[in-house]
Design a protein around this motif. Sequence first.
Motif, short mmCIF file in Angstrom:
data_model
loop_
_atom_site.label_atom_id
_atom_site.label_comp_id
_atom_site.label_asym_id
_atom_site.label_seq_id
_atom_site.Cartn_x
_atom_site.Cartn_y
_atom_site.Cartn_z
N SER A 193 3.16 13.46 -4.70
CA SER A 193 4.31 14.12 -4.06
C SER A 193 5.66 13.73 -4.66
CB SER A 193 4.32 13.78 -2.56
OG SER A 193 4.39 12.38 -2.35
N LYS A 194 5.74 12.56 -5.27
CA LYS A 194 7.05 12.06 -5.70
C LYS A 194 7.40 12.41 -7.14
CE LYS A 194 6.86 8.35 -2.31
NZ LYS A 194 5.59 8.74 -1.72
N LEU A 195 6.39 12.69 -7.93
CA LEU A 195 6.62 13.08 -9.32
C LEU A 195 6.05 14.48 -9.55
CD1 LEU A 195 5.74 9.73 -11.14
CD2 LEU A 195 7.95 10.89 -11.25
N VAL A 220 2.47 4.32 -11.35
CA VAL A 220 2.95 5.34 -12.28
C VAL A 220 2.26 5.20 -13.64
CG1 VAL A 220 5.01 6.24 -13.48
CG2 VAL A 220 5.16 5.58 -11.08
N GLY A 221 1.71 4.03 -13.91
CA GLY A 221 1.05 3.80 -15.19
C GLY A 221 2.01 3.26 -16.23
N ARG A 222 2.92 2.43 -15.79
CA ARG A 222 3.85 1.80 -16.71
C ARG A 222 3.71 0.28 -16.61
NH1 ARG A 222 3.32 6.19 -18.30
NH2 ARG A 222 4.90 7.84 -18.44
N ILE A 223 4.56 -0.47 -17.28
CA ILE A 223 4.37 -1.91 -17.45
C ILE A 223 5.46 -2.67 -16.70
CG2 ILE A 223 4.08 -3.78 -19.12
CD1 ILE A 223 3.66 -1.46 -21.25
N PRO A 224 5.10 -3.45 -15.68
CA PRO A 224 6.11 -4.23 -14.96
C PRO A 224 6.54 -5.46 -15.77
CG PRO A 224 4.10 -3.90 -13.64
CD PRO A 224 3.77 -3.55 -15.06
N PHE A 249 0.84 -1.20 0.00
CA PHE A 249 0.00 0.00 0.00
C PHE A 249 0.87 1.25 0.00
CE2 PHE A 249 -2.82 -3.13 2.29
CZ PHE A 249 -3.62 -3.38 1.18
N ILE A 250 1.05 1.82 -1.18
CA ILE A 250 1.91 3.00 -1.35
C ILE A 250 1.04 4.23 -1.61
CG2 ILE A 250 3.83 1.63 -2.23
CD1 ILE A 250 2.99 2.58 -5.07
N ASP A 251 1.62 5.39 -1.38
CA ASP A 251 0.94 6.65 -1.72
C ASP A 251 0.99 6.85 -3.23
OD1 ASP A 251 0.46 7.18 0.98
OD2 ASP A 251 2.36 8.24 1.21
N ASP A 252 0.09 7.64 -3.74
CA ASP A 252 0.08 7.95 -5.16
C ASP A 252 1.35 8.73 -5.52
OD1 ASP A 252 -0.41 8.77 -7.77
OD2 ASP A 252 -2.50 9.26 -7.40
N LYS A 287 13.15 10.64 -6.02
CA LYS A 287 12.85 11.26 -7.31
C LYS A 287 13.54 10.51 -8.45
CE LYS A 287 11.79 15.99 -5.84
NZ LYS A 287 12.22 17.42 -5.88
N GLU A 288 14.79 10.12 -8.24
CA GLU A 288 15.51 9.35 -9.26
C GLU A 288 14.78 8.04 -9.55
OE1 GLU A 288 20.10 10.85 -8.26
OE2 GLU A 288 19.37 8.91 -7.55
N PHE A 289 14.33 7.41 -8.50
CA PHE A 289 13.63 6.13 -8.63
C PHE A 289 12.35 6.28 -9.45
CE2 PHE A 289 10.37 3.20 -7.05
CZ PHE A 289 11.00 1.97 -7.17
N TYR A 290 11.50 7.23 -9.08
CA TYR A 290 10.21 7.38 -9.76
C TYR A 290 10.35 7.99 -11.15
CZ TYR A 290 7.22 5.76 -6.00
OH TYR A 290 6.58 4.97 -5.07
N ASN A 291 11.31 8.86 -11.34
CA ASN A 291 11.54 9.41 -12.69
C ASN A 291 11.98 8.31 -13.65
OD1 ASN A 291 10.84 12.16 -12.54
ND2 ASN A 291 12.75 12.65 -11.50
N ASN A 292 12.74 7.37 -13.15
CA ASN A 292 13.18 6.25 -13.98
C ASN A 292 11.99 5.41 -14.41
OD1 ASN A 292 14.22 3.18 -14.10
ND2 ASN A 292 15.89 4.54 -14.71
N ILE A 293 11.07 5.17 -13.50
CA ILE A 293 9.86 4.41 -13.86
C ILE A 293 9.03 5.21 -14.86
CG2 ILE A 293 7.68 3.45 -13.02
CD1 ILE A 293 9.04 2.86 -10.37
N PHE A 294 8.87 6.50 -14.61
CA PHE A 294 8.04 7.34 -15.46
C PHE A 294 8.59 7.41 -16.89
CE2 PHE A 294 6.86 11.41 -17.34
CZ PHE A 294 5.48 11.45 -17.11
N ASN A 295 9.89 7.47 -17.02
CA ASN A 295 10.51 7.71 -18.33
C ASN A 295 10.76 6.43 -19.14
OD1 ASN A 295 10.69 10.56 -18.14
ND2 ASN A 295 12.46 10.35 -16.78
N ASN A 296 10.44 5.28 -18.57
CA ASN A 296 10.61 4.02 -19.28
C ASN A 296 9.30 3.25 -19.34
OD1 ASN A 296 13.72 3.65 -19.74
ND2 ASN A 296 13.53 4.42 -17.64
N ALA A 297 9.01 2.68 -20.49
CA ALA A 297 7.75 1.96 -20.64
C ALA A 297 7.68 0.75 -19.71
CB ALA A 297 7.58 1.51 -22.09
#
Length: 345
Positions: free
Chosen positions: A126-128, A258-262, A119-122, A227-237
Amino acid sequence: MLKLYTNTGFLTEENRKRVFPLLFDLYFVKSDVLQRFYKIVTNIKEADIVVFPINYVSFLKHKKELLKLQKLAKTYKKPIWIYSAGDYGFTNYIENSYTFRFGGFKSKLNDSTYIMSSFIDDPYDSKLPQSFSVLQKENKPSIGFVGHAQSGILKYLKELLSHIKVEIKRKLNLLIADAQSFYPSSIKRVQFLTQLKLTEAFNTNFVLRNRYRAGAKTEAENEKTTKEFYNNIFNNAYTFCIRGGGNFSVRFYETLAVGRIPILLNTDCLLPLNDKIEWCKHCVIIDEADAKLMTSKIIDFHNNLSDDEFVELQKSNRDLWNNYLRRHTFFKEVHDDFVNENNSK
């Protein structure tokens, strides 16, 4: 509405971190959503379910109170809901009970187990800095990863020693947790990420850290690494996800949020709401035994998506997290499942 009976004397500030997540949201947060589906009652005769108030391992230290709740449940023929916290979790054999836990091994878990999402925060709260948007499909899949991944004999020995310490504590009953085989997750990550990086078919963006959160100690350092962690997820499919100490991946849920594909390396995992969510439509799932085929499986998954489907999948994954995997939406689904199950009896 499901009526819950528990020992409210354990719902204290001192126990905040130990409280069953559903009770926490009802008692401390006063969740408007969950109060439409659940109610804490003080009369056992009115209750539908008896809930152990704090995580099972902590509650075992209060044997008198635990046995009292267990006796009440048996006397009034009420099912028991049990929260098994921590990376490993613990399998109990209490009659007519349901266990809520974050991980475990699918082949060893019974039908009365609910796997909870982490259970994580959106991340967009705050993170992106940006709001949700999709990436367009490219010929080469972009795969990201930021995290603890280190190889070498010293690292192997360090992880082995840590595992041995846990096993000794477990066998001496100083730690109550399910047994699991040695799994050097940090070293495994390096192996699989190297396999992906050496494949020309991918654009890989990996940041391998020698320590968790790069050893961040200050609030500023924590903020930077987050921020580095979440930006990496955001910037990669795609983001590569593999288990840590326990047999589940928090990164898996962060990627969906984040709306990406694991890309999930499946180590006998059981995913939440498995009978309701067609997980193979939302992510690339690769059994560890088939890891040598990882490259071809990712390429096949990517190539089988049209440009529009690729975009829609990102939206669908974001919606999946919002509608099923947040605390209030997850327990809403549990409510519906439990009501339907009992109505069918």
